[in-house]
Write a protein that holds these residues in place. Structure first.
Motif, PDB file in Angstrom:
ATOM      1  N   THR A   1       2.514 -11.047 -13.068  1.00  0.00           N
ATOM      2  CA  THR A   1       3.659 -11.964 -13.188  1.00  0.00           C
ATOM      3  C   THR A   1       5.003 -11.277 -12.932  1.00  0.00           C
ATOM      4  OG1 THR A   1       3.737 -11.545 -15.582  1.00  0.00           O
ATOM      5  CG2 THR A   1       2.422 -13.426 -14.816  1.00  0.00           C
ATOM      6  N   ALA A   2       4.945  -9.971 -12.633  1.00  0.00           N
ATOM      7  CA  ALA A   2       6.202  -9.243 -12.406  1.00  0.00           C
ATOM      8  C   ALA A   2       6.939  -9.800 -11.197  1.00  0.00           C
ATOM      9  CB  ALA A   2       5.904  -7.762 -12.196  1.00  0.00           C
ATOM     10  N   GLU A   3       8.247  -9.930 -11.318  1.00  0.00           N
ATOM     11  CA  GLU A   3       9.074 -10.434 -10.223  1.00  0.00           C
ATOM     12  C   GLU A   3      10.024  -9.334  -9.753  1.00  0.00           C
ATOM     13  OE1 GLU A   3      11.081 -14.041 -11.026  1.00  0.00           O
ATOM     14  OE2 GLU A   3       9.256 -15.176 -11.493  1.00  0.00           O
ATOM     15  N   ILE A   4      10.084  -9.159  -8.441  1.00  0.00           N
ATOM     16  CA  ILE A   4      10.955  -8.152  -7.831  1.00  0.00           C
ATOM     17  C   ILE A   4      11.991  -8.862  -6.975  1.00  0.00           C
ATOM     18  CG2 ILE A   4      11.046  -6.194  -6.249  1.00  0.00           C
ATOM     19  CD1 ILE A   4       8.212  -5.499  -7.096  1.00  0.00           C
ATOM     20  N   LYS A   5      13.228  -8.465  -7.137  1.00  0.00           N
ATOM     21  CA  LYS A   5      14.321  -9.070  -6.385  1.00  0.00           C
ATOM     22  C   LYS A   5      15.069  -7.989  -5.624  1.00  0.00           C
ATOM     23  CE  LYS A   5      18.641 -11.672  -7.001  1.00  0.00           C
ATOM     24  NZ  LYS A   5      19.573 -12.269  -7.991  1.00  0.00           N
TER      25      LYS A   5
ATOM     26  N   GLY B   1      11.689  -6.430   7.044  1.00  0.00           N
ATOM     27  CA  GLY B   1      10.315  -5.976   7.155  1.00  0.00           C
ATOM     28  C   GLY B   1       9.576  -6.174   5.854  1.00  0.00           C
ATOM     29  N   LEU B   2       8.390  -5.565   5.779  1.00  0.00           N
ATOM     30  CA  LEU B   2       7.567  -5.624   4.571  1.00  0.00           C
ATOM     31  C   LEU B   2       7.555  -4.250   3.906  1.00  0.00           C
ATOM     32  CD1 LEU B   2       4.488  -7.722   5.755  1.00  0.00           C
ATOM     33  CD2 LEU B   2       6.240  -8.434   4.123  1.00  0.00           C
ATOM     34  N   LEU B   3       7.716  -4.257   2.599  1.00  0.00           N
ATOM     35  CA  LEU B   3       7.721  -3.014   1.842  1.00  0.00           C
ATOM     36  C   LEU B   3       6.506  -2.993   0.922  1.00  0.00           C
ATOM     37  CD1 LEU B   3       9.412  -0.445   1.274  1.00  0.00           C
ATOM     38  CD2 LEU B   3      10.460  -1.701  -0.615  1.00  0.00           C
ATOM     39  N   ASP B   4       5.677  -1.935   1.062  1.00  0.00           N
ATOM     40  CA  ASP B   4       4.528  -1.763   0.163  1.00  0.00           C
ATOM     41  C   ASP B   4       5.006  -1.152  -1.153  1.00  0.00           C
ATOM     42  OD1 ASP B   4       2.347  -2.745   1.640  1.00  0.00           O
ATOM     43  OD2 ASP B   4       2.353  -0.955   2.885  1.00  0.00           O
ATOM     44  N   ILE B   5       4.743  -1.875  -2.249  1.00  0.00           N
ATOM     45  CA  ILE B   5       5.201  -1.429  -3.568  1.00  0.00           C
ATOM     46  C   ILE B   5       3.994  -1.257  -4.483  1.00  0.00           C
ATOM     47  CG2 ILE B   5       6.636  -1.988  -5.564  1.00  0.00           C
ATOM     48  CD1 ILE B   5       8.330  -3.720  -3.720  1.00  0.00           C
ATOM     49  N   ASN B   6       3.910  -0.104  -5.133  1.00  0.00           N
ATOM     50  CA  ASN B   6       2.842   0.166  -6.094  1.00  0.00           C
ATOM     51  C   ASN B   6       3.390   0.010  -7.503  1.00  0.00           C
ATOM     52  OD1 ASN B   6       0.946   0.884  -4.038  1.00  0.00           O
ATOM     53  ND2 ASN B   6       1.944   2.885  -3.882  1.00  0.00           N
ATOM     54  N   LEU B   7       2.779  -0.891  -8.286  1.00  0.00           N
ATOM     55  CA  LEU B   7       3.175  -1.118  -9.666  1.00  0.00           C
ATOM     56  C   LEU B   7       2.076  -0.618 -10.592  1.00  0.00           C
ATOM     57  CD1 LEU B   7       4.500  -4.793  -9.378  1.00  0.00           C
ATOM     58  CD2 LEU B   7       5.804  -2.673  -9.160  1.00  0.00           C
ATOM     59  N   SER B   8       2.456  -0.075 -11.736  1.00  0.00           N
ATOM     60  CA  SER B   8       1.467   0.380 -12.708  1.00  0.00           C
ATOM     61  C   SER B   8       2.013   0.214 -14.122  1.00  0.00           C
ATOM     62  CB  SER B   8       1.074   1.840 -12.461  1.00  0.00           C
ATOM     63  OG  SER B   8       2.193   2.694 -12.628  1.00  0.00           O
ATOM     64  N   LYS B   9       1.101  -0.109 -15.016  1.00  0.00           N
ATOM     65  CA  LYS B   9       1.441  -0.209 -16.437  1.00  0.00           C
ATOM     66  C   LYS B   9       0.183   0.102 -17.215  1.00  0.00           C
ATOM     67  CE  LYS B   9       3.725  -3.075 -19.880  1.00  0.00           C
ATOM     68  NZ  LYS B   9       4.509  -4.292 -20.152  1.00  0.00           N
ATOM     69  N   GLY B  10       0.204   1.234 -17.943  1.00  0.00           N
ATOM     70  CA  GLY B  10      -1.004   1.650 -18.634  1.00  0.00           C
ATOM     71  C   GLY B  10      -2.100   1.964 -17.635  1.00  0.00           C
ATOM     72  N   ASN B  11      -3.255   1.302 -17.783  1.00  0.00           N
ATOM     73  CA  ASN B  11      -4.366   1.504 -16.858  1.00  0.00           C
ATOM     74  C   ASN B  11      -4.350   0.523 -15.691  1.00  0.00           C
ATOM     75  OD1 ASN B  11      -5.506   3.575 -18.467  1.00  0.00           O
ATOM     76  ND2 ASN B  11      -6.459   2.053 -19.814  1.00  0.00           N
ATOM     77  N   ALA B  12      -3.463  -0.446 -15.739  1.00  0.00           N
ATOM     78  CA  ALA B  12      -3.430  -1.487 -14.711  1.00  0.00           C
ATOM     79  C   ALA B  12      -2.605  -1.027 -13.508  1.00  0.00           C
ATOM     80  CB  ALA B  12      -2.851  -2.771 -15.277  1.00  0.00           C
ATOM     81  N   ILE B  13      -3.094  -1.334 -12.318  1.00  0.00           N
ATOM     82  CA  ILE B  13      -2.428  -0.970 -11.066  1.00  0.00           C
ATOM     83  C   ILE B  13      -2.415  -2.180 -10.155  1.00  0.00           C
ATOM     84  CG2 ILE B  13      -2.507   0.523  -9.028  1.00  0.00           C
ATOM     85  CD1 ILE B  13      -4.003   2.584 -10.687  1.00  0.00           C
ATOM     86  N   ARG B  14      -1.297  -2.374  -9.447  1.00  0.00           N
ATOM     87  CA  ARG B  14      -1.193  -3.487  -8.504  1.00  0.00           C
ATOM     88  C   ARG B  14      -0.363  -3.057  -7.303  1.00  0.00           C
ATOM     89  NH1 ARG B  14       2.370  -8.999  -9.150  1.00  0.00           N
ATOM     90  NH2 ARG B  14       1.636 -10.063  -7.273  1.00  0.00           N
ATOM     91  N   ASN B  15      -0.852  -3.386  -6.121  1.00  0.00           N
ATOM     92  CA  ASN B  15      -0.100  -3.136  -4.891  1.00  0.00           C
ATOM     93  C   ASN B  15       0.329  -4.475  -4.311  1.00  0.00           C
ATOM     94  OD1 ASN B  15      -0.399  -3.029  -1.641  1.00  0.00           O
ATOM     95  ND2 ASN B  15       0.567  -1.173  -2.413  1.00  0.00           N
ATOM     96  N   ILE B  16       1.611  -4.587  -4.007  1.00  0.00           N
ATOM     97  CA  ILE B  16       2.102  -5.835  -3.419  1.00  0.00           C
ATOM     98  C   ILE B  16       2.936  -5.509  -2.181  1.00  0.00           C
ATOM     99  CG2 ILE B  16       2.168  -7.049  -5.623  1.00  0.00           C
ATOM    100  CD1 ILE B  16       5.177  -6.642  -5.676  1.00  0.00           C
ATOM    101  N   GLN B  17       3.060  -6.487  -1.308  1.00  0.00           N
ATOM    102  CA  GLN B  17       3.942  -6.399  -0.151  1.00  0.00           C
ATOM    103  C   GLN B  17       5.082  -7.381  -0.351  1.00  0.00           C
ATOM    104  OE1 GLN B  17       1.515  -6.967   3.405  1.00  0.00           O
ATOM    105  NE2 GLN B  17       1.556  -4.767   3.762  1.00  0.00           N
TER     106      GLN B  17
ATOM    107  N   ASP C   1      11.808  -7.392 -13.114  1.00  0.00           N
ATOM    108  CA  ASP C   1      12.174  -8.048 -14.376  1.00  0.00           C
ATOM    109  C   ASP C   1      11.580  -7.371 -15.608  1.00  0.00           C
ATOM    110  OD1 ASP C   1       9.569  -8.717 -13.859  1.00  0.00           O
ATOM    111  OD2 ASP C   1       9.779 -10.846 -14.333  1.00  0.00           O
ATOM    112  N   ASP C   2      10.563  -6.523 -15.443  1.00  0.00           N
ATOM    113  CA  ASP C   2       9.964  -5.825 -16.581  1.00  0.00           C
ATOM    114  C   ASP C   2      10.199  -4.324 -16.405  1.00  0.00           C
ATOM    115  OD1 ASP C   2       8.447  -4.695 -18.559  1.00  0.00           O
ATOM    116  OD2 ASP C   2       6.635  -5.843 -18.153  1.00  0.00           O
ATOM    117  N   PRO C   3      11.192  -3.761 -17.092  1.00  0.00           N
ATOM    118  CA  PRO C   3      11.525  -2.340 -16.905  1.00  0.00           C
ATOM    119  C   PRO C   3      10.459  -1.373 -17.413  1.00  0.00           C
ATOM    120  CG  PRO C   3      12.803  -3.278 -18.699  1.00  0.00           C
ATOM    121  CD  PRO C   3      12.094  -4.431 -18.051  1.00  0.00           C
TER     122      PRO C   3
END
Length: 237
Positions: free
Chosen positions: A38-42, A98-114, A64-66
């Motif tokens: 649910t993280a939002e990037i602006k 363009g598209l930016l590949d962003i790697n998010l992580s929190k604890g053991n959870a990992i998510r890659n978004i474009q 939105d989630d520091p």
């Protein structure tokens, strides 16, 4: 009997504690995963984004989630604090998108978004970029001229003149040509530069491909041979 009951209570307590810990871990993992989902990037638009030069700019934005950790691919994360980030990105078009590949992580959870970004630079900025480009080209020419002059000091003016006419030849080769040196492996065109084009050229083929003979009858050695057609001297007499 009492000791047996006590042992059963201890074992039961350990089992319940283990189950509770597993449940807590599962819940924690789900909470962390949900936070990433649910993280939002602006991304901020110009003028929040800073131009570095004609090729790079800094893209600014906020998550939105520091508490989420952030990293990027095909870019360089310059800073990240309290959800605010700055990323160095190569500028490949008049504006920047363009598209930016962003790697998010929190604890053991990992998510890659474009995440798509589109930064529009105003007219004044584009004119500034054009001036920067001209300045960079001028600086490059000055540096190239300074390097050329340093090489002329090392190899001589005659070698410098040859290098000017044939930039594809190495400085060492130009110096040898300036001294009228001949060597195995030199280009036929280098020999032509020394002796001129008043020569005879003969082609022969003995089943293994064309072989070439170049002869200057007024010079010694007279004839030079290219046995495989690569334009280089392999023998002479």
């Amino acid at each position: 009997m009492e000791k047996l009951k006590k042992d059963q209570w201890i074992i039961g307590g350990v089992i319940l504690f283990a189950i509770a810990m597993i449940a807590f871990g599962l819940i924690k993992d789900k909470v962390e995963k949900d936070a990433l989902d649910t993280a939002e990037i602006k991304f901020y638009n110009f003028p929040s984004n800073k131009l570095i030069d004609t090729n790079y700019f800094v893209l600014s934005g906020k998550i939105d989630d520091p508490s989420i950790k952030l990293d990027v691919e095909l870019g360089k994360l310059l800073s990240y604090s309290n959800g605010n980030f700055k990323i160095l990105i190569e500028r490949k078009s008049e504006d920047a998108e363009g598209l930016l590949d962003i790697n998010l992580s929190k604890g053991n959870a990992i998510r890659n978004i474009q995440k798509k970004f589109s930064v529009k630079f105003n007219r004044a900025t584009k004119e500034y970029l054009a001036k920067l480009k001209i300045q960079e080209l001028k600086k490059q020419k000055v540096e190239e001229r300074a390097e050329f002059n340093r090489k002329v000091k090392d190899f001589g003016k005659k070698a410098g003149k040859i290098k000017t006419r044939h930039p594809e030849w190495s400085w060492e080769d130009c110096s040898n040509i300036a001294d009228n040196k001949i060597w195995i492996g030199m280009d036929i065109e280098m020999l032509v530069y020394i002796r001129g084009r008043d020569f005879s050229r003969n082609v022969s083929n003995y089943g293994g491909g064309n072989q070439y003979q170049y002869c200057w009858m007024d010079y010694t050695p007279s004839c030079f041979y290219d046995n495989d057609g690569d334009g280089k001297i392999e023998s002479y007499n």
